[in-house]
Scaffold this motif. Structure first.
Motif, mmCIF file in Angstrom:
data_model
loop_
_atom_site.group_PDB
_atom_site.id
_atom_site.type_symbol
_atom_site.label_atom_id
_atom_site.label_comp_id
_atom_site.label_asym_id
_atom_site.label_seq_id
_atom_site.Cartn_x
_atom_site.Cartn_y
_atom_site.Cartn_z
ATOM 1 N N LEU A 24 0.850 -1.188 0.000
ATOM 2 C CA LEU A 24 0.000 0.000 0.000
ATOM 3 C C LEU A 24 0.887 1.240 0.000
ATOM 4 O O LEU A 24 1.823 1.348 0.787
ATOM 5 C CB LEU A 24 -0.933 0.017 1.211
ATOM 6 C CG LEU A 24 -1.964 -1.104 1.275
ATOM 7 C CD1 LEU A 24 -2.779 -0.997 2.556
ATOM 8 C CD2 LEU A 24 -2.880 -1.099 0.072
ATOM 9 N N THR A 25 0.581 2.171 -0.872
ATOM 10 C CA THR A 25 1.369 3.394 -1.004
ATOM 11 C C THR A 25 0.822 4.485 -0.076
ATOM 12 O O THR A 25 -0.268 4.360 0.487
ATOM 13 C CB THR A 25 1.312 3.903 -2.454
ATOM 14 O OG1 THR A 25 -0.036 4.312 -2.737
ATOM 15 C CG2 THR A 25 1.765 2.841 -3.441
ATOM 16 N N ASP A 26 1.589 5.566 0.037
ATOM 17 C CA ASP A 26 1.106 6.718 0.806
ATOM 18 C C ASP A 26 -0.162 7.284 0.181
ATOM 19 O O ASP A 26 -1.068 7.722 0.896
ATOM 20 C CB ASP A 26 2.182 7.801 0.902
ATOM 21 C CG ASP A 26 3.330 7.401 1.825
ATOM 22 O OD1 ASP A 26 3.111 6.555 2.726
ATOM 23 O OD2 ASP A 26 4.438 7.932 1.650
ATOM 24 N N VAL A 40 -10.166 -2.533 2.398
ATOM 25 C CA VAL A 40 -10.424 -3.835 1.784
ATOM 26 C C VAL A 40 -10.227 -3.745 0.277
ATOM 27 O O VAL A 40 -9.566 -4.599 -0.342
ATOM 28 C CB VAL A 40 -11.841 -4.351 2.133
ATOM 29 C CG1 VAL A 40 -12.199 -5.586 1.316
ATOM 30 C CG2 VAL A 40 -11.957 -4.646 3.628
ATOM 31 N N GLY A 41 -10.754 -2.707 -0.339
ATOM 32 C CA GLY A 41 -10.631 -2.525 -1.785
ATOM 33 C C GLY A 41 -9.190 -2.370 -2.241
ATOM 34 O O GLY A 41 -8.774 -2.945 -3.258
ATOM 35 N N LYS A 42 -8.409 -1.597 -1.504
ATOM 36 C CA LYS A 42 -7.004 -1.390 -1.875
ATOM 37 C C LYS A 42 -6.192 -2.668 -1.691
ATOM 38 O O LYS A 42 -5.285 -2.948 -2.471
ATOM 39 C CB LYS A 42 -6.385 -0.233 -1.075
ATOM 40 C CG LYS A 42 -6.848 1.126 -1.528
ATOM 41 C CD LYS A 42 -6.413 1.394 -2.954
ATOM 42 C CE LYS A 42 -6.834 2.755 -3.440
ATOM 43 N NZ LYS A 42 -6.491 2.967 -4.839
ATOM 44 N N ILE A 43 -6.508 -3.446 -0.672
ATOM 45 C CA ILE A 43 -5.823 -4.732 -0.479
ATOM 46 C C ILE A 43 -6.143 -5.653 -1.650
ATOM 47 O O ILE A 43 -5.252 -6.314 -2.195
ATOM 48 C CB ILE A 43 -6.210 -5.365 0.865
ATOM 49 C CG1 ILE A 43 -5.615 -4.533 2.006
ATOM 50 C CG2 ILE A 43 -5.745 -6.822 0.948
ATOM 51 C CD1 ILE A 43 -6.130 -4.900 3.375
ATOM 52 N N GLN A 44 -7.399 -5.668 -2.060
ATOM 53 C CA GLN A 44 -7.785 -6.467 -3.229
ATOM 54 C C GLN A 44 -6.980 -6.028 -4.458
ATOM 55 O O GLN A 44 -6.452 -6.859 -5.200
ATOM 56 C CB GLN A 44 -9.274 -6.296 -3.530
ATOM 57 C CG GLN A 44 -10.203 -7.016 -2.602
ATOM 58 C CD GLN A 44 -11.642 -6.754 -2.988
ATOM 59 O OE1 GLN A 44 -12.283 -5.872 -2.435
ATOM 60 N NE2 GLN A 44 -12.145 -7.505 -3.945
ATOM 61 N N GLU A 45 -6.912 -4.739 -4.664
ATOM 62 C CA GLU A 45 -6.244 -4.183 -5.838
ATOM 63 C C GLU A 45 -4.749 -4.475 -5.829
ATOM 64 O O GLU A 45 -4.188 -4.935 -6.835
ATOM 65 C CB GLU A 45 -6.487 -2.668 -5.862
ATOM 66 C CG GLU A 45 -5.888 -1.935 -7.017
ATOM 67 C CD GLU A 45 -6.131 -0.434 -6.925
ATOM 68 O OE1 GLU A 45 -5.211 0.318 -7.284
ATOM 69 O OE2 GLU A 45 -7.227 -0.018 -6.490
ATOM 70 N N ARG A 46 -4.076 -4.210 -4.723
ATOM 71 C CA ARG A 46 -2.621 -4.342 -4.657
ATOM 72 C C ARG A 46 -2.150 -5.793 -4.596
ATOM 73 O O ARG A 46 -1.074 -6.110 -5.092
ATOM 74 C CB ARG A 46 -2.057 -3.593 -3.449
ATOM 75 C CG ARG A 46 -2.250 -2.102 -3.523
ATOM 76 C CD ARG A 46 -1.284 -1.473 -4.503
ATOM 77 N NE ARG A 46 -1.526 -0.047 -4.554
ATOM 78 C CZ ARG A 46 -1.664 0.636 -5.669
ATOM 79 N NH1 ARG A 46 -1.567 0.039 -6.831
ATOM 80 N NH2 ARG A 46 -1.897 1.921 -5.637
ATOM 81 N N TYR A 47 -2.943 -6.651 -3.955
ATOM 82 C CA TYR A 47 -2.510 -8.029 -3.747
ATOM 83 C C TYR A 47 -3.233 -9.039 -4.633
ATOM 84 O O TYR A 47 -2.896 -10.216 -4.622
ATOM 85 C CB TYR A 47 -2.675 -8.419 -2.273
ATOM 86 C CG TYR A 47 -1.672 -7.723 -1.380
ATOM 87 C CD1 TYR A 47 -0.455 -8.316 -1.086
ATOM 88 C CD2 TYR A 47 -1.939 -6.468 -0.846
ATOM 89 C CE1 TYR A 47 0.469 -7.679 -0.285
ATOM 90 C CE2 TYR A 47 -1.020 -5.824 -0.033
ATOM 91 C CZ TYR A 47 0.191 -6.434 0.246
ATOM 92 O OH TYR A 47 1.101 -5.795 1.032
ATOM 93 N N GLY A 48 -4.227 -8.593 -5.375
ATOM 94 C CA GLY A 48 -4.954 -9.489 -6.260
ATOM 95 C C GLY A 48 -5.857 -10.467 -5.514
ATOM 96 O O GLY A 48 -6.185 -11.529 -6.027
ATOM 97 N N TYR A 49 -6.253 -10.104 -4.300
ATOM 98 C CA TYR A 49 -7.118 -10.957 -3.488
ATOM 99 C C TYR A 49 -8.570 -10.787 -3.902
ATOM 100 O O TYR A 49 -8.971 -9.721 -4.369
ATOM 101 C CB TYR A 49 -7.041 -10.583 -2.004
ATOM 102 C CG TYR A 49 -5.726 -10.845 -1.325
ATOM 103 C CD1 TYR A 49 -4.721 -11.606 -1.905
ATOM 104 C CD2 TYR A 49 -5.480 -10.321 -0.061
ATOM 105 C CE1 TYR A 49 -3.526 -11.837 -1.258
ATOM 106 C CE2 TYR A 49 -4.289 -10.551 0.596
ATOM 107 C CZ TYR A 49 -3.314 -11.309 -0.005
ATOM 108 O OH TYR A 49 -2.136 -11.528 0.643
#
Length: 69
Positions: A24-26, A40-49
């Motif tokens: 996750l970026t700043d 939750v959305g950013k984790i999905q996006e960055r990690y492909g979950y």
């Protein structure tokens, strides 16, 4: 808990979020700003979950850090 308290707690826990999810970026953290659904959305996006996997990770993080949204 009011919005100011949640925002204060977020600032306090922001470092632990970045420790947990280093991709996750700043800028991501600025978008998230204490909003659980955004995290939750950013984790999905960055990690492909998938949504369920991201939700589970956030729940585990919340429990281990005693964080309440």
């Amino acid at each position: 808990m009011n919005k100011d308290q949640a925002g204060g707690n977020w600032k306090q826990f922001k470092g632990t979020v970045k420790e947990q999810w280093g991709k996750l970026t700043d800028d991501d953290m600025t978008v998230i700003e204490g909003k659980r659904d955004q995290l939750v959305g950013k984790i999905q996006e960055r990690y492909g979950y998938g949504k369920e996997a991201a939700e589970k990770e956030v729940k585990t993080w919340e429990d281990s850090n005693n964080y309440k949204w």
